[in-house]
Design a protein around this motif. Structure first.
Motif, PDB file in Angstrom:
ATOM      1  N   ILE A 117       2.681   2.596   0.354  1.00 26.85           N
ATOM      2  CA  ILE A 117       1.918   2.863   1.580  1.00 26.85           C
ATOM      3  C   ILE A 117       1.992   4.364   1.860  1.00 26.85           C
ATOM      4  O   ILE A 117       2.920   4.841   2.508  1.00 26.85           O
ATOM      5  N   ASP A 118       1.034   5.088   1.353  1.00 26.82           N
ATOM      6  CA  ASP A 118       1.030   6.552   1.438  1.00 26.82           C
ATOM      7  C   ASP A 118       0.533   6.997   2.814  1.00 26.82           C
ATOM      8  O   ASP A 118      -0.599   7.468   2.968  1.00 26.82           O
ATOM      9  N   TYR A 126      -8.252  -5.660  12.795  1.00 29.13           N
ATOM     10  CA  TYR A 126      -7.147  -6.594  12.948  1.00 29.13           C
ATOM     11  C   TYR A 126      -6.229  -6.544  11.719  1.00 29.13           C
ATOM     12  O   TYR A 126      -6.684  -6.348  10.603  1.00 29.13           O
ATOM     13  N   LEU A 127      -4.941  -6.737  11.953  1.00 26.74           N
ATOM     14  CA  LEU A 127      -3.931  -6.584  10.916  1.00 26.74           C
ATOM     15  C   LEU A 127      -4.271  -7.359   9.643  1.00 26.74           C
ATOM     16  O   LEU A 127      -4.358  -8.594   9.649  1.00 26.74           O
ATOM     17  N   PHE A 128      -4.508  -6.613   8.558  1.00 28.90           N
ATOM     18  CA  PHE A 128      -4.706  -7.147   7.204  1.00 28.90           C
ATOM     19  C   PHE A 128      -5.924  -8.060   7.044  1.00 28.90           C
ATOM     20  O   PHE A 128      -5.918  -8.969   6.229  1.00 28.90           O
ATOM     21  N   ASP A 129      -6.955  -7.816   7.824  1.00 30.27           N
ATOM     22  CA  ASP A 129      -8.223  -8.487   7.553  1.00 30.27           C
ATOM     23  C   ASP A 129      -8.661  -8.164   6.127  1.00 30.27           C
ATOM     24  O   ASP A 129      -8.493  -7.042   5.654  1.00 30.27           O
ATOM     25  N   TYR A 154      -9.751   4.979  -3.410  1.00 27.74           N
ATOM     26  CA  TYR A 154      -8.947   3.991  -2.700  1.00 27.74           C
ATOM     27  C   TYR A 154      -8.558   4.501  -1.314  1.00 27.74           C
ATOM     28  O   TYR A 154      -8.321   5.692  -1.104  1.00 27.74           O
ATOM     29  N   GLY A 155      -8.438   3.542  -0.397  1.00 27.71           N
ATOM     30  CA  GLY A 155      -7.863   3.825   0.906  1.00 27.71           C
ATOM     31  C   GLY A 155      -6.744   2.851   1.196  1.00 27.71           C
ATOM     32  O   GLY A 155      -6.746   1.713   0.710  1.00 27.71           O
ATOM     33  N   ILE A 156      -5.752   3.304   1.972  1.00 26.19           N
ATOM     34  CA  ILE A 156      -4.697   2.410   2.451  1.00 26.19           C
ATOM     35  C   ILE A 156      -5.292   1.515   3.543  1.00 26.19           C
ATOM     36  O   ILE A 156      -5.977   1.998   4.443  1.00 26.19           O
ATOM     37  N   HIS A 157      -5.056   0.225   3.459  1.00 22.59           N
ATOM     38  CA  HIS A 157      -5.577  -0.719   4.452  1.00 22.59           C
ATOM     39  C   HIS A 157      -5.111  -0.298   5.847  1.00 22.59           C
ATOM     40  O   HIS A 157      -3.932   0.020   6.068  1.00 22.59           O
ATOM     41  N   ALA A 158      -6.032  -0.299   6.804  1.00 25.23           N
ATOM     42  CA  ALA A 158      -5.717   0.142   8.167  1.00 25.23           C
ATOM     43  C   ALA A 158      -4.633  -0.704   8.822  1.00 25.23           C
ATOM     44  O   ALA A 158      -3.953  -0.241   9.749  1.00 25.23           O
ATOM     45  N   GLY A 159      -4.451  -1.924   8.360  1.00 26.41           N
ATOM     46  CA  GLY A 159      -3.384  -2.759   8.906  1.00 26.41           C
ATOM     47  C   GLY A 159      -2.015  -2.146   8.698  1.00 26.41           C
ATOM     48  O   GLY A 159      -1.100  -2.332   9.507  1.00 26.41           O
ATOM     49  N   GLN A 160      -1.860  -1.392   7.604  1.00 29.27           N
ATOM     50  CA  GLN A 160      -0.585  -0.728   7.327  1.00 29.27           C
ATOM     51  C   GLN A 160      -0.316   0.399   8.318  1.00 29.27           C
ATOM     52  O   GLN A 160       0.838   0.691   8.639  1.00 29.27           O
ATOM     53  N   LEU A 161      -1.367   1.028   8.806  1.00 35.74           N
ATOM     54  CA  LEU A 161      -1.196   2.067   9.826  1.00 35.74           C
ATOM     55  C   LEU A 161      -0.694   1.455  11.130  1.00 35.74           C
ATOM     56  O   LEU A 161       0.221   1.983  11.764  1.00 35.74           O
ATOM     57  N   ARG A 162      -1.286   0.351  11.511  1.00 37.39           N
ATOM     58  CA  ARG A 162      -0.815  -0.334  12.724  1.00 37.39           C
ATOM     59  C   ARG A 162       0.668  -0.693  12.596  1.00 37.39           C
ATOM     60  O   ARG A 162       1.449  -0.563  13.540  1.00 37.39           O
ATOM     61  N   LYS A 163       1.042  -1.125  11.393  1.00 39.04           N
ATOM     62  CA  LYS A 163       2.437  -1.500  11.135  1.00 39.04           C
ATOM     63  C   LYS A 163       3.356  -0.281  11.238  1.00 39.04           C
ATOM     64  O   LYS A 163       4.445  -0.349  11.812  1.00 39.04           O
ATOM     65  N   LEU A 164       2.927   0.866  10.695  1.00 31.09           N
ATOM     66  CA  LEU A 164       3.738   2.086  10.756  1.00 31.09           C
ATOM     67  C   LEU A 164       3.896   2.566  12.196  1.00 31.09           C
ATOM     68  O   LEU A 164       4.982   3.010  12.599  1.00 31.09           O
ATOM     69  N   LEU A 165       2.847   2.477  12.972  1.00 30.45           N
ATOM     70  CA  LEU A 165       2.902   2.911  14.368  1.00 30.45           C
ATOM     71  C   LEU A 165       3.929   2.109  15.169  1.00 30.45           C
ATOM     72  O   LEU A 165       4.527   2.620  16.119  1.00 30.45           O
ATOM     73  N   ARG A 166       4.146   0.872  14.770  1.00 32.61           N
ATOM     74  CA  ARG A 166       5.072   0.008  15.503  1.00 32.61           C
ATOM     75  C   ARG A 166       6.484   0.006  14.928  1.00 32.61           C
ATOM     76  O   ARG A 166       7.390  -0.589  15.498  1.00 32.61           O
TER      77      ARG A 166
END
Length: 376
Positions: A246-247, A270-273, A355-367
């Protein structure tokens, strides 16, 4: 207030509310609307950083870059390393009202390949072993020269082994140290003492656990339209992903706020859609950093588009959006203005294959708990 002024004000207010309502109601935005909405939310990152390696015994070492092959220069002199740090550019975007900006970890950390391919622990260990071997070579040369002028019993601390005095060994290493000159026996003795001290230090470090921290010498961001260095906003690193798959990283403005001229906050899906194949996607970023962005009217962010070419998993989204170096950390949106991914890698041999990192991983990092050490 004059009637015509009131009418204009109401029209502008309704237009702003209409755009916000369309986004929140999942109504598609035109390309122009999407770009105008988020162009001021996306920032150019200018960064100078280096590494601090903390060993369990309390010793700290520093380096400007960590290479996968272990060929790096380790130093105890932080001031020297700070001055040698080089400028790197990338892209980021605001993710909350406290001035937090998301980007890639590799935008902030000077590494020579993809984060997921790096073994930081092994790289530092190999660098220490290379350093130890180098000190051993220097000791052989210096000790042999010293032995020509003094008795073996008077060698510094009697710590130089017969192995280091072996003539054949000395001849083998001599070409590597032709510039290793001394104008007196005393200076040669001091050098041997110094080499022995370094050798003992490296040998001790090889047995100790360590952490690697990212240190920023300078970290600034620029908004679309910036015209000079005075338009920079100072930032600091607040979190690094602890998963090499998760870069991602988070930085924050010094004032802990979003500049007034910045655009709205990007809202992750939404997380990991699962992102379906052929879904239209749009990237806003700074390809090649200031090289392309710089215009007569100031810095200008770029807008590129494509579509999903492989169904996403929880980590990555593959798409056909064209992107160049410098676009790392760019937000990737769907047609509703929702954040889908954070651009992070491409293939030099394949055009529009990124490639892009899935946005759900950003939400996870923020928390998650915020850490500044690299994932070992």
């Amino acid at each position: 207030m004059k009637p015509y002024i009131l009418v204009v004000s109401l029209v502008l207010l309704l237009a702003c509310r209409d755009k916000s309502a369309r986004t929140s109601a999942n109504q598609p935005l035109s390309n122009e609307e999407l770009f105008d909405t988020y162009r001021k939310s996306v920032v150019l990152i200018q960064n100078k950083s280096y590494y601090r390696i903390r060993f369990a015994g309390g010793v700290r070492m520093y380096c400007t870059e960590i290479n996968s092959n272990g060929h790096m220069y380790l130093s105890e002199n932080e001031d020297r390393i700070r001055k040698e740090a080089e400028i790197n550019y990338g892209t980021g975007f605001f993710v909350n009202e406290r001035g937090v900006i998301a980007t890639n970890l590799h935008v902030l950390a000077p590494i020579d390949r993809l984060l997921e391919e790096m073994d930081f622990k092994n790289s530092v260990s190999r660098a220490l072993k290379n350093w130890s071997e180098n000190e051993d070579r220097k000791l052989s040369v210096a000790a042999h020269r010293l032995a020509k002028t003094v008795k073996h019993d008077s060698l510094p601390g009697r710590a130089v082994s017969s192995t280091h005095l072996d003539t054949s060994r000395h001849k083998h290493f001599e070409p590597h140290f032709n510039g290793y000159k001394f104008d007196s026996v005393n200076r040669l003795k001091v050098s041997v003492d110094s080499i022995l001290s370094q050798a003992r230090l490296v040998k001790a470090l090889l047995t100790q656990d360590f952490t690697i921290e990212l240190v920023t010498a300078d970290l600034d961001i620029y908004l679309d339209g910036a015209t000079s260095n005075e338009d920079a906003y100072a930032c600091r690193v607040i979190a690094l992903s602890q998963d090499k798959n998760i870069d991602l990283a988070l930085i924050q403005t010094a004032g802990h706020e979003v500049p007034e001229e910045a655009g709205p906050i990007a809202e992750p899906i939404y997380l990991f859609d699962t992102i379906k194949v052929t879904t239209p996607l749009y990237l806003i970023g700074y390809n090649y950093g200031p090289e392309i962005a710089k215009t007569a009217a100031g810095l200008k962010v770029q807008f590129t588009r494509g579509e999903v070419s492989q169904e996403s998993d929880q980590y990555r989204v593959l798409y056909t959006i064209p992107a160049l170096t410098g676009s790392s950390g760019s937000p990737v949106f769907d047609q509703f203005g929702r954040l889908v991914a954070i651009n992070y890698k491409g293939y030099n041999t394949k055009e529009n294959f990124n490639y892009g990192i899935h946005a759900g991983q950003l939400r996870k990092l923020l928390r998650s708990e915020k850490k500044l050490s690299l994932p070992l």
